[in-house]
Design a protein around this motif. Structure first.
Motif, PDB file in Angstrom:
ATOM      1  N   ASN A 240       0.830  -1.209   0.000  1.00 44.16           N
ATOM      2  CA  ASN A 240       0.000   0.000   0.000  1.00 44.16           C
ATOM      3  C   ASN A 240       0.862   1.257   0.000  1.00 44.16           C
ATOM      4  O   ASN A 240       0.558   2.235  -0.693  1.00 44.16           O
ATOM      5  CB  ASN A 240      -0.920   0.012   1.222  1.00 44.16           C
ATOM      6  N   MET A 241       1.946   1.245   0.790  1.00 44.26           N
ATOM      7  CA  MET A 241       2.800   2.427   0.866  1.00 44.26           C
ATOM      8  C   MET A 241       3.545   2.657  -0.440  1.00 44.26           C
ATOM      9  O   MET A 241       3.681   3.791  -0.899  1.00 44.26           O
ATOM     10  CB  MET A 241       3.788   2.295   2.033  1.00 44.26           C
ATOM     11  N   TYR A 242       4.021   1.576  -1.066  1.00 42.78           N
ATOM     12  CA  TYR A 242       4.712   1.732  -2.347  1.00 42.78           C
ATOM     13  C   TYR A 242       3.780   2.328  -3.395  1.00 42.78           C
ATOM     14  O   TYR A 242       4.184   3.179  -4.188  1.00 42.78           O
ATOM     15  CB  TYR A 242       5.265   0.387  -2.826  1.00 42.78           C
ATOM     16  N   ASN A 243       2.535   1.907  -3.379  1.00 43.15           N
ATOM     17  CA  ASN A 243       1.581   2.421  -4.357  1.00 43.15           C
ATOM     18  C   ASN A 243       1.039   3.800  -3.993  1.00 43.15           C
ATOM     19  O   ASN A 243       0.243   4.363  -4.744  1.00 43.15           O
ATOM     20  CB  ASN A 243       0.434   1.421  -4.531  1.00 43.15           C
ATOM     21  N   SER A 244       1.470   4.321  -2.842  1.00 47.22           N
ATOM     22  CA  SER A 244       1.134   5.699  -2.459  1.00 47.22           C
ATOM     23  C   SER A 244       2.324   6.639  -2.642  1.00 47.22           C
ATOM     24  O   SER A 244       2.258   7.792  -2.215  1.00 47.22           O
ATOM     25  CB  SER A 244       0.685   5.738  -0.990  1.00 47.22           C
ATOM     26  N   ARG A 245       3.379   6.160  -3.269  1.00 48.95           N
ATOM     27  CA  ARG A 245       4.602   6.970  -3.409  1.00 48.95           C
ATOM     28  C   ARG A 245       4.353   8.193  -4.282  1.00 48.95           C
ATOM     29  O   ARG A 245       3.447   8.219  -5.113  1.00 48.95           O
ATOM     30  CB  ARG A 245       5.722   6.122  -4.039  1.00 48.95           C
ATOM     31  N   ARG A 246       5.194   9.185  -4.087  1.00 53.61           N
ATOM     32  CA  ARG A 246       5.160  10.397  -4.897  1.00 53.61           C
ATOM     33  C   ARG A 246       6.219  10.324  -5.981  1.00 53.61           C
ATOM     34  O   ARG A 246       7.096   9.459  -5.947  1.00 53.61           O
ATOM     35  CB  ARG A 246       5.382  11.626  -4.010  1.00 53.61           C
ATOM     36  N   ASP A 247       6.151  11.242  -6.930  1.00 51.81           N
ATOM     37  CA  ASP A 247       7.191  11.309  -7.955  1.00 51.81           C
ATOM     38  C   ASP A 247       8.556  11.474  -7.297  1.00 51.81           C
ATOM     39  O   ASP A 247       8.689  12.139  -6.265  1.00 51.81           O
ATOM     40  CB  ASP A 247       6.949  12.481  -8.902  1.00 51.81           C
ATOM     41  N   LEU A 248       9.563  10.878  -7.902  1.00 59.52           N
ATOM     42  CA  LEU A 248      10.911  10.954  -7.350  1.00 59.52           C
ATOM     43  C   LEU A 248      11.470  12.368  -7.417  1.00 59.52           C
ATOM     44  O   LEU A 248      12.422  12.703  -6.721  1.00 59.52           O
ATOM     45  CB  LEU A 248      11.820   9.978  -8.104  1.00 59.52           C
ATOM     46  N   ASP A 249      10.891  13.215  -8.247  1.00 58.37           N
ATOM     47  CA  ASP A 249      11.273  14.623  -8.339  1.00 58.37           C
ATOM     48  C   ASP A 249      12.728  14.786  -8.769  1.00 58.37           C
ATOM     49  O   ASP A 249      13.545  15.411  -8.091  1.00 58.37           O
ATOM     50  CB  ASP A 249      11.038  15.333  -6.997  1.00 58.37           C
ATOM     51  N   ILE A 250      13.043  14.200  -9.918  1.00 56.20           N
ATOM     52  CA  ILE A 250      14.359  14.382 -10.520  1.00 56.20           C
ATOM     53  C   ILE A 250      14.177  14.888 -11.942  1.00 56.20           C
ATOM     54  O   ILE A 250      13.176  14.606 -12.597  1.00 56.20           O
ATOM     55  CB  ILE A 250      15.176  13.080 -10.540  1.00 56.20           C
ATOM     56  N   ASN A 251      15.151  15.647 -12.409  1.00 53.92           N
ATOM     57  CA  ASN A 251      15.145  16.170 -13.771  1.00 53.92           C
ATOM     58  C   ASN A 251      16.565  16.220 -14.291  1.00 53.92           C
ATOM     59  O   ASN A 251      17.511  16.459 -13.530  1.00 53.92           O
ATOM     60  CB  ASN A 251      14.529  17.572 -13.828  1.00 53.92           C
ATOM     61  N   ARG A 252      16.720  15.995 -15.579  1.00 51.70           N
ATOM     62  CA  ARG A 252      18.046  16.054 -16.196  1.00 51.70           C
ATOM     63  C   ARG A 252      18.586  17.474 -16.088  1.00 51.70           C
ATOM     64  O   ARG A 252      17.865  18.442 -16.357  1.00 51.70           O
ATOM     65  CB  ARG A 252      17.967  15.613 -17.653  1.00 51.70           C
ATOM     66  N   PRO A 253      19.834  17.625 -15.662  1.00 51.82           N
ATOM     67  CA  PRO A 253      20.428  18.969 -15.548  1.00 51.82           C
ATOM     68  C   PRO A 253      20.293  19.744 -16.852  1.00 51.82           C
ATOM     69  O   PRO A 253      20.528  19.223 -17.938  1.00 51.82           O
ATOM     70  CB  PRO A 253      21.896  18.672 -15.225  1.00 51.82           C
ATOM     71  N   GLY A 254      19.887  21.010 -16.719  1.00 55.21           N
ATOM     72  CA  GLY A 254      19.737  21.875 -17.882  1.00 55.21           C
ATOM     73  C   GLY A 254      18.352  21.891 -18.472  1.00 55.21           C
ATOM     74  O   GLY A 254      18.044  22.735 -19.325  1.00 55.21           O
ATOM     75  N   THR A 255      17.479  20.968 -18.032  1.00 57.93           N
ATOM     76  CA  THR A 255      16.132  20.925 -18.605  1.00 57.93           C
ATOM     77  C   THR A 255      15.158  21.832 -17.855  1.00 57.93           C
ATOM     78  O   THR A 255      14.201  22.315 -18.453  1.00 57.93           O
ATOM     79  CB  THR A 255      15.582  19.490 -18.589  1.00 57.93           C
ATOM     80  N   VAL A 256      15.396  22.036 -16.568  1.00 56.65           N
ATOM     81  CA  VAL A 256      14.581  22.944 -15.765  1.00 56.65           C
ATOM     82  C   VAL A 256      15.509  23.702 -14.827  1.00 56.65           C
ATOM     83  O   VAL A 256      16.600  23.221 -14.490  1.00 56.65           O
ATOM     84  CB  VAL A 256      13.509  22.187 -14.931  1.00 56.65           C
ATOM     85  N   PRO A 257      15.117  24.899 -14.394  1.00 53.82           N
ATOM     86  CA  PRO A 257      15.968  25.637 -13.454  1.00 53.82           C
ATOM     87  C   PRO A 257      16.143  24.862 -12.149  1.00 53.82           C
ATOM     88  O   PRO A 257      15.208  24.258 -11.637  1.00 53.82           O
ATOM     89  CB  PRO A 257      15.188  26.945 -13.231  1.00 53.82           C
TER      90      PRO A 257
END
Length: 389
Positions: A240-257
């Motif tokens: 249940n907890m794994y399926n309640s996870r949030r986005d890891l919130d990572i982005n390739r450097p240079g794609t977003v500030p």
């Protein structure tokens, strides 16, 4: 076994030229060797106090100088034995792990013989599971770790590396999904839970549809072990907890500030027909290509560490060598003792600086070289390796 494709670009300073078919011979994985029987390293079990409860940990071997520990984290539905025994008992893998102390972490309540959590117990969130790991590192006096995680365990280790980057030297992430569950996914999971047993629901996370339909001996074995070895109530909480996870919130450097990403070398691994394939591909698109390897393994299904331990071991060896560890490994086919591996030969030709210090084998912490001196006419170098093997 051959690595498919005519062009391979390798992370962490492994600069390879466009290769011919003759050059590809060098990248063949060796034939798989049988598991060693009766030669398991001594294991010591520990229950470690953390801010979010006890963690069951198994230690194999002893610290080797200043080298990092190899720390593993299993997928949901499994524990460290079900997830990693085949891989770590593989003969060539034992040749590697004798250079390191290995620390297997079981998620709360997932180890063999675990007591059922009391009614109302709040299972730690995925972020809290990651925040439990510094207590393990501190307890054993590790300075840093190389993490190997599968599925939910890969997510936990990635989160750990984002929060505590100075404690992580490198990561091998198998079947990672960096995305949280949306409402449609959540509803589908709930519906599946009403129409299927928990073991069958978990099996659809672990194995490809093809493997499930053919009901292979491996699937049958894992269905039985998930049902009988792992406490079902505790497993439900983890699921249940794994399926309640949030986005890891990572982005390739240079794609977003101010993009956040994993700062250490990463090897992403997925089977060619695994249910996690799309998630791993997306994770690869969000990581720094100069420090990321993407390994797509043919004929491995949903558990590459179980079905293809030989190929995974060889890839892991190259990954460690790229970071400056294990410059030499004994070749049992020759009587002359330790010889440079094929990867070392390629490193020498590509003129990288990764493996220049003997301290990388004897205990000093090497600094992985993530750039190479390119030969004339090669142009810009992309260090991401995307291969099928």
């Amino acid at each position: 076994m051959k690595v498919l494709g005519h062009k391979i670009e390798l992370l962490t300073g492994l600069l390879l030229h466009d290769v011919t078919m003759a050059g590809l011979q060098e990248l063949r994985f060796p034939e798989e060797k049988p598991l060693l029987r009766g030669q398991d390293a001594a294991e010591l079990e520990h229950d470690i106090e953390t801010p979010y409860g006890l963690l069951h940990v198994v230690i194999r071997g002893s610290p080797k100088g200043n080298r990092p520990a190899i720390l593993t984290y299993h997928d949901v539905g499994l524990n460290h034995k079900l997830c990693f025994n085949t891989f770590f008992n593989f003969e060539d893998m034992q040749e590697i792990t004798k250079h390191f102390v290995v620390c297997h972490v079981d998620a709360p309540g997932q180890q063999v013989g675990a007591s059922q959590f009391p009614q109302g117990y709040q299972f730690p969130s995925m972020e809290q599971l990651a925040a439990m790991l510094p207590s393990v590192v501190q307890h054993f006096g590790f300075k840093y770790v190389i993490g190997i995680g599968v599925g939910a365990g890969a997510y936990v280790l990635a989160k750990f590396a984002l929060i505590f980057p100075d404690l992580v030297e490198g990561l091998v992430l198998m079947n990672i999904d960096p995305n949280g569950k949306g409402w449609i996914d959540w509803a589908a999971t709930k519906l599946s839970g009403l129409t299927s047993t928990l073991p069958d629901t978990v099996l659809s996370h672990l194995f490809s549809q093809e493997e499930l339909v053919s009901n292979t001996e491996l699937v049958q074995s894992y269905r039985q072990q998930i049902s009988n070895v792992v406490n079902q109530a505790n497993l439900q909480l983890f699921w249940n907890m794994y399926n309640s996870r949030r986005d890891l919130d990572i982005n390739r450097p240079g794609t977003v500030p101010n993009a956040k990403t994993l700062r250490c070398p990463v090897m992403l691994v997925v089977g060619d027909n695994a249910p996690a394939e799309d998630g791993v591909v997306e994770c690869n698109s969000k990581l720094d290509p100069t420090t990321t390897t993407f390994l797509k393994m043919a004929d491995s299904g949903g558990l590459p560490q179980v079905t293809q331990p030989g190929k995974l071991t060889e890839a892991f060896k190259y990954f460690l060598q790229g970071m400056g560890y294990i410059a030499y490994l004994k070749d049992r086919r020759l009587s002359g003792g330790a010889v440079p591996s094929a990867s070392m030969t390629r490193l020498a030709r590509s003129r990288t600086a990764s493996l220049t210090s003997a301290s990388s084998v004897d205990g000093g912490r090497p600094q992985a070289c993530t750039h190479s001196e390119s030969s004339e006419g090669l142009g810009q170098v992309n260090h991401t390796m995307e291969v099928s093997c």
